[in-house]
Scaffold this motif. Structure first.
Motif, short mmCIF file in Angstrom:
data_model
loop_
_atom_site.label_atom_id
_atom_site.label_comp_id
_atom_site.label_asym_id
_atom_site.label_seq_id
_atom_site.Cartn_x
_atom_site.Cartn_y
_atom_site.Cartn_z
N UNK A 4 1.03 -1.10 0.10
CA UNK A 4 0.03 0.04 -0.03
C UNK A 4 0.71 1.19 0.06
N UNK A 5 1.97 1.15 0.82
CA UNK A 5 2.98 2.42 0.79
C UNK A 5 3.42 2.44 -0.56
N UNK A 6 3.91 1.73 -1.13
CA UNK A 6 4.60 1.65 -2.50
C UNK A 6 3.63 2.17 -3.49
N UNK A 7 2.38 1.74 -3.49
CA UNK A 7 1.36 2.40 -4.51
C UNK A 7 0.98 3.80 -4.12
N UNK A 38 3.31 5.86 -3.00
CA UNK A 38 4.54 6.42 -3.54
C UNK A 38 4.41 6.80 -5.07
N UNK A 39 3.96 5.66 -5.47
CA UNK A 39 4.03 5.64 -7.09
C UNK A 39 2.94 6.82 -7.56
N UNK A 40 1.75 7.06 -6.73
CA UNK A 40 0.85 8.17 -7.25
C UNK A 40 1.57 9.30 -6.85
N UNK A 41 2.12 9.45 -5.87
CA UNK A 41 3.09 10.80 -5.59
C UNK A 41 4.12 11.04 -6.43
N UNK A 42 4.71 10.21 -7.00
CA UNK A 42 5.72 10.39 -8.15
C UNK A 42 5.10 10.86 -9.49
N UNK A 43 3.72 10.19 -9.91
CA UNK A 43 3.37 10.43 -11.00
C UNK A 43 2.37 12.05 -10.88
N UNK A 60 5.05 13.68 3.42
CA UNK A 60 5.11 13.34 5.00
C UNK A 60 4.05 12.50 5.46
N UNK A 61 2.90 12.19 5.02
CA UNK A 61 2.11 11.28 5.37
C UNK A 61 2.77 9.84 5.15
N UNK A 62 3.14 9.66 3.94
CA UNK A 62 3.72 8.35 3.60
C UNK A 62 4.83 8.10 4.57
N UNK A 63 5.79 9.03 4.96
CA UNK A 63 6.70 8.81 5.53
C UNK A 63 6.12 8.60 7.23
N UNK A 64 5.34 8.90 7.61
CA UNK A 64 4.82 8.67 8.89
C UNK A 64 4.17 7.19 8.92
N UNK A 65 3.55 6.95 7.54
CA UNK A 65 2.87 5.53 7.82
C UNK A 65 4.02 4.24 7.68
N UNK A 93 11.76 -6.72 6.33
CA UNK A 93 12.47 -5.52 6.61
C UNK A 93 13.32 -5.02 5.43
N UNK A 94 14.05 -5.89 4.53
CA UNK A 94 14.75 -5.32 3.49
C UNK A 94 13.67 -4.69 2.51
N UNK A 95 12.58 -5.07 2.29
CA UNK A 95 11.72 -4.03 1.33
C UNK A 95 11.38 -2.87 1.98
N UNK A 96 11.11 -2.76 3.43
CA UNK A 96 10.95 -1.61 4.05
C UNK A 96 12.00 -0.54 4.05
N UNK A 97 13.20 -1.35 3.93
CA UNK A 97 14.55 -0.52 3.79
C UNK A 97 14.51 0.06 2.44
N UNK A 98 14.39 -0.53 1.35
CA UNK A 98 14.21 -0.14 -0.04
C UNK A 98 13.21 1.09 -0.25
N UNK A 99 11.93 1.16 0.59
CA UNK A 99 10.93 1.81 0.40
C UNK A 99 11.53 3.17 1.13
N UNK A 100 12.16 3.01 2.33
CA UNK A 100 12.53 4.24 3.11
C UNK A 100 13.57 4.86 2.28
N UNK A 101 14.40 4.22 1.91
CA UNK A 101 15.32 5.01 0.65
C UNK A 101 14.67 5.74 -0.39
#
Length: 223
Positions: free
Chosen positions: A134-137, A139-144, A159-164, A196-204
């Motif tokens: 859900x966070x990745x989706x 984020x993609x909307x935000x990028x578009x 900021x909301x995505x980062x908090x989630x 956890x690896x996926x979360x690290x990639x999304x955080x970056x």
């Protein structure tokens, strides 16, 4: 509203399915019945499942064959399978279960508390993965929407995505500690590490979107 996870129960005997439902009802998730390997494979075509409880001894397509089909499909190969069997043929039989892709192999009669605890771990890992997708989706909307630069709206969404994401990271860390403390199955620990690896990639990826960091990053895969 948080969507419930689906748990697939596969057994040719109705009384065994009833017993599994009674044991797992306390988890408050969606329990789906299948009375054969063929019926289980059909259910897996349309629905996503957190874990599969699969009886070994079934007429026609047995549990080993069913598991082989599940592991050959890209859509379903990563779903954890717990084998249940009323017959213990020794280490050779158990090894065949693990070779077929099972994360656990439990002989009947089993301890209901132990089975419920094992299933709950995989349900929780599944829910964390759903949150990550859900966070990745988002984020993609935000990028578009922010292709022409950072607006106030896109900055607020970031900021909301980062908090989630921070909330999911905290929950994933607590789950990993729980798995370490309980000496959980190696498969569950490996799945948690993958999360956890996926979360690290999304955080970056999120950090790279901050103003002045040079634009949009590539996003982590959703598998």
């Amino acid at each position: 509203m948080v969507q419930k996870a689906k748990i697939l129960l596969v057994d040719d005997r109705p009384e065994n399915l009833l017993a599994l439902e009674a044991i797992l009802s306390a988890l408050d998730q969606t329990l789906v019945r299948a009375s054969s390997g063929e019926e289980a494979l059909k259910a897996l075509l349309t629905d996503d499942f957190a874990v599969i409880l699969l009886d070994v001894q079934m007429p026609g397509m047995d549990g080993f064959e069913t598991a082989a089909h599940i592991k050959r499909r890209e859509r379903t190969r990563d779903i954890p399978i717990i084998f249940l069997t009323a017959i213990n043929h020794g280490p050779h039989h158990t090894f065949r279960g693990y070779a077929a892709g099972a994360v656990d192999y439990i002989s009947k009669p089993f301890d209901p508390w132990v089975l419920r605890a094992k299933v709950s771990v995989f349900v929780e890992l599944y829910m964390k993965n759903c949150q990550l997708r859900e966070q990745a989706a988002l984020l993609r909307l935000q990028l578009e929407g922010g292709a022409n630069g950072q607006s106030k709206e896109s900055a607020g969404l970031l900021a909301e995505l980062s908090a989630r994401l921070a909330a999911v990271e905290e929950q994933a860390e607590a789950l990993s500690k729980q798995l370490d403390d309980d000496s959980a199955d190696a498969a569950a620990v490996a799945t948690a590490a993958h999360l956890e690896r996926k979360l690290t990639g999304l955080r970056r990826a999120l950090d790279a979107l901050e103003p002045g960091t040079g634009g949009a990053p590539s996003l982590p895969a959703q598998s």
